[in-house]
Design a protein around this motif. Structure first.
Motif, PDB file in Angstrom:
ATOM      1  N   LEU A  80       0.804  -1.225   0.000  1.00 35.12           N
ATOM      2  CA  LEU A  80       0.000   0.000   0.000  1.00 35.12           C
ATOM      3  C   LEU A  80       0.835   1.272   0.000  1.00 35.12           C
ATOM      4  O   LEU A  80       0.615   2.160  -0.822  1.00 35.12           O
ATOM      5  CB  LEU A  80      -0.941  -0.003   1.215  1.00 35.12           C
ATOM      6  CG  LEU A  80      -1.705   1.295   1.494  1.00 35.12           C
ATOM      7  CD1 LEU A  80      -2.616   1.649   0.332  1.00 35.12           C
ATOM      8  CD2 LEU A  80      -2.468   1.179   2.808  1.00 35.12           C
ATOM      9  N   PHE A  81       1.762   1.400   0.919  1.00 33.67           N
ATOM     10  CA  PHE A  81       2.420   2.684   1.125  1.00 33.67           C
ATOM     11  C   PHE A  81       3.256   3.154  -0.067  1.00 33.67           C
ATOM     12  O   PHE A  81       3.261   4.361  -0.366  1.00 33.67           O
ATOM     13  CB  PHE A  81       3.174   2.703   2.447  1.00 33.67           C
ATOM     14  CG  PHE A  81       2.227   2.798   3.612  1.00 33.67           C
ATOM     15  CD1 PHE A  81       1.599   3.982   3.925  1.00 33.67           C
ATOM     16  CD2 PHE A  81       1.911   1.673   4.358  1.00 33.67           C
ATOM     17  CE1 PHE A  81       0.684   4.064   4.973  1.00 33.67           C
ATOM     18  CE2 PHE A  81       1.002   1.737   5.409  1.00 33.67           C
ATOM     19  CZ  PHE A  81       0.392   2.939   5.714  1.00 33.67           C
ATOM     20  N   PRO A  82       3.917   2.289  -0.816  1.00 36.11           N
ATOM     21  CA  PRO A  82       4.575   2.774  -2.036  1.00 36.11           C
ATOM     22  C   PRO A  82       3.572   3.331  -3.056  1.00 36.11           C
ATOM     23  O   PRO A  82       3.866   4.316  -3.746  1.00 36.11           O
ATOM     24  CB  PRO A  82       5.297   1.538  -2.579  1.00 36.11           C
ATOM     25  CG  PRO A  82       5.556   0.706  -1.370  1.00 36.11           C
ATOM     26  CD  PRO A  82       4.332   0.914  -0.509  1.00 36.11           C
ATOM     27  N   GLN A  83       2.376   2.729  -3.136  1.00 33.44           N
ATOM     28  CA  GLN A  83       1.335   3.258  -4.030  1.00 33.44           C
ATOM     29  C   GLN A  83       0.925   4.660  -3.596  1.00 33.44           C
ATOM     30  O   GLN A  83       0.752   5.556  -4.434  1.00 33.44           O
ATOM     31  CB  GLN A  83       0.100   2.361  -4.014  1.00 33.44           C
ATOM     32  CG  GLN A  83       0.263   1.023  -4.668  1.00 33.44           C
ATOM     33  CD  GLN A  83      -1.026   0.197  -4.548  1.00 33.44           C
ATOM     34  OE1 GLN A  83      -2.052   0.649  -4.050  1.00 33.44           O
ATOM     35  NE2 GLN A  83      -0.957  -1.038  -5.015  1.00 33.44           N
ATOM     36  N   ILE A  84       0.752   4.836  -2.298  1.00 35.52           N
ATOM     37  CA  ILE A  84       0.379   6.155  -1.773  1.00 35.52           C
ATOM     38  C   ILE A  84       1.444   7.181  -2.138  1.00 35.52           C
ATOM     39  O   ILE A  84       1.135   8.250  -2.663  1.00 35.52           O
ATOM     40  CB  ILE A  84       0.185   6.097  -0.243  1.00 35.52           C
ATOM     41  CG1 ILE A  84      -1.077   5.315   0.097  1.00 35.52           C
ATOM     42  CG2 ILE A  84       0.145   7.502   0.354  1.00 35.52           C
ATOM     43  CD1 ILE A  84      -1.263   5.048   1.580  1.00 35.52           C
ATOM     44  N   LEU A  85       2.685   6.862  -1.870  1.00 39.56           N
ATOM     45  CA  LEU A  85       3.770   7.819  -2.115  1.00 39.56           C
ATOM     46  C   LEU A  85       3.934   8.128  -3.601  1.00 39.56           C
ATOM     47  O   LEU A  85       4.222   9.266  -3.975  1.00 39.56           O
ATOM     48  CB  LEU A  85       5.072   7.298  -1.514  1.00 39.56           C
ATOM     49  CG  LEU A  85       5.056   7.153   0.012  1.00 39.56           C
ATOM     50  CD1 LEU A  85       6.341   6.499   0.496  1.00 39.56           C
ATOM     51  CD2 LEU A  85       4.822   8.488   0.696  1.00 39.56           C
ATOM     52  N   GLN A  86       3.730   7.138  -4.446  1.00 41.44           N
ATOM     53  CA  GLN A  86       3.877   7.351  -5.884  1.00 41.44           C
ATOM     54  C   GLN A  86       2.793   8.274  -6.435  1.00 41.44           C
ATOM     55  O   GLN A  86       3.068   9.124  -7.269  1.00 41.44           O
ATOM     56  CB  GLN A  86       3.860   6.020  -6.620  1.00 41.44           C
ATOM     57  CG  GLN A  86       4.058   6.166  -8.112  1.00 41.44           C
ATOM     58  CD  GLN A  86       4.085   4.824  -8.824  1.00 41.44           C
ATOM     59  OE1 GLN A  86       3.726   3.799  -8.266  1.00 41.44           O
ATOM     60  NE2 GLN A  86       4.513   4.843 -10.062  1.00 41.44           N
TER      61      GLN A  86
END
Length: 102
Positions: A80-86
């Motif tokens: 999840l968190f890499p998707q958010i940051l991207q």
């Protein structure tokens, strides 16, 4: 005491691209272990129609701080968190908060 993790997305550089990626992030967030409920919202513009600093919010509710902390160390969070940051091209803040009943 109940805890929530709030993701505060600032205005994206490309709103259409953000909106295209956003449903997948919400779906991934729903997979976090210990999640009791999720609330998503889109921030209204100011009365004059101009944008506010925040664009969207995601509130993820957990039984307590330990449950929320454990959830962010999982494989689901790692997805999840890499998707958010991207997708957060305008910036993002992620906060843990105690929920004060009142």
């Amino acid at each position: 005491m109940a805890t929530k993790i709030t993701v505060i997305y600032d205005n994206p550089e490309d709103e259409a691209a953000f909106e295209a990626a956003y449903p997948d992030q919400v779906a991934q967030a729903k997979k976090l272990p210990g999640l009791q409920r999720i609330e998503t919202s889109k921030v209204w513009p100011k009365e004059d129609g101009s944008a506010t600093p925040a664009y969207r919010l995601v509130d993820m509710y957990f039984a307590d701080y330990d449950s929320a902390s454990a959830a962010v160390t999982t494989e689901e969070a790692a997805a999840l968190f890499p998707q958010i940051l991207q997708s957060a091209t305008g910036g993002v803040r992620i906060v843990f908060a105690d929920i004060e009943e009142g």
